[in-house]
Scaffold this active site. Structure first.
Site: not given
Ligand code: ARG
Ligand code: MN
Ligand code: MN
Ligand code: MN
Length: 302
Positions: A91, A118, A120, A122, A135, A223, A225, A268
């Site tokens: 991402h 997402d 997350h 991010d 990411h 994303d 996920d 992702e």
């Molecule tokens: N918050 C976690 C980190 O900063 C996970 C981030 C996941 N991001 C993603 N694009 N899948 O490492």
């Molecule tokens: Mn993401």
């Molecule tokens: Mn994610």
């Protein structure tokens, strides 16, 4: 209009999670051809380097190089009058596509919005990241906070007004990241809100709000996920309790039908974690829903 696929086969943003294999796997399964996309090929960049820099961030130089290549690839599709579909890759690559989309929106005098699907947000910075993985940075970078060597991927900063970034489906938020979101003023709909109000209702409300603001260029950054791992296990950072394919297809159909969305990321996908091709199938359904909305057809959910 035509869809211009820009592949970004890298996982420089995510400790070699397998997202680099995403575009190749989807091509091998025939998705771009079946969906009638114009394949503009893959952009290229340097290999992952896991050594953290002075800020604790990994592969910043590599991420910046990849994002610049993505930015130029996506800008090329927009300049040629196409609809860019950036296929990750991790991402972090969204920083590149958002840099291109924001510049294009500014050039055409349009308001710029980003809808972020997402698990997350991010929204980490080098100060708050628990992992050092880039990411976890791109949404914050788009809003103008984070590593200076990544902020410079965009021609200007912030690329987006923070009140024009709206997130859906988030459910794994680091403590410092949540503080960043609240301080900057991003609208984020966590899964409990999605369960209570419905994803389609939330998205319909957002579309109405954007239309009331005079419309604009909406970039969707999806994303994989965001989806529940039961339907989309092929990701590097799965989080349970996610979106169902049916509600996601419905929301994407609404977004397509709105006519506001002018660029899209699908990121992702890590085929090595997939089971029986089910993530690829779900991704195809989500994309098909969006495309059907754009052409006014009914979205089919298999
Ligand atoms: N918050 C976690 C980190 O900063 C996970 C981030 C996941 N991001 C993603 N694009 N899948 O490492
Ligand atoms: Mn993401
Ligand atoms: Mn994610
Ligand atoms: Mn245009």
């Amino acid at each position: 209009g035509w869809y211009g696929l820009v592949g970004a086969p890298t996982d420089v943003g995510n400790v070699d999670c397998g997202a680099a294999e995403g575009p190749g796997a989807l091509r091998a399964m025939g998705l771009p051809r079946r969906m009638g996309m114009v394949d503009r090929g893959d952009v290229r960049g340097p290999a992952y380097d896991g050594r953290p820099d002075a800020t604790g961030s990994r592969s910043v130089r590599e991420t910046a190089a990849w994002c610049a290549a993505v930015r130029d690839g996506v800008a090329g599709v927009l300049a040629d009058g196409g609809f860019p579909l950036m296929l990750g890759g991790d991402h972090a690559m969204a920083l590149g596509s958002i840099a291109a989309a924001a510049a294009h929106a500014r050039q055409e005098g349009r308001n710029f919005f980003v809808l972020w699907f997402d698990a997350h947000p991010d929204f980490n910075t080098p100060e708050t990241t628990p992992s050092g993985n880039t990411h976890g940075y791109p949404a914050a970078l788009a809003c103008g906070i984070g590593h200076p060597d990544l902020l410079s991927v965009g021609a200007f900063t912030p690329l987006i007004r923070p009140d024009r970034l709206i997130q859906f489906g988030v459910r794994d938020i680091d403590a410092g990241e949540r503080a960043n979101l609240l301080r900057i003023g991003v609208e984020f709909h966590e899964m409990d809100a999605v369960r209570e109000k419905g994803l389609e209702a939330l998205v319909a409300h957002t579309i109405a709000r954007i239309q009331a603001a005079g419309g604009g260029h909406v970039h969707v950054s999806f994303d994989i996920d965001a989806l529940d791992p039961a339907a989309a296990p092929g990701v590097g950072t799965p989080v349970s309790g996610g979106l169902t394919p049916a509600e996601t297809v419905g929301a994407m159909r609404l977004l397509g039908a709105s006519g506001l969305v002018r660029s899209l990321d699908i990121v992702e996908f890590a085929p090595r974690h997939d089971r029986d091709g089910m993530t690829a199938l779900t991704v195809e359904q989500v994309l098909a829903g969006f495309m059907a909305g754009r052409t006014g057809q009914r979205a089919l959910v298999a």
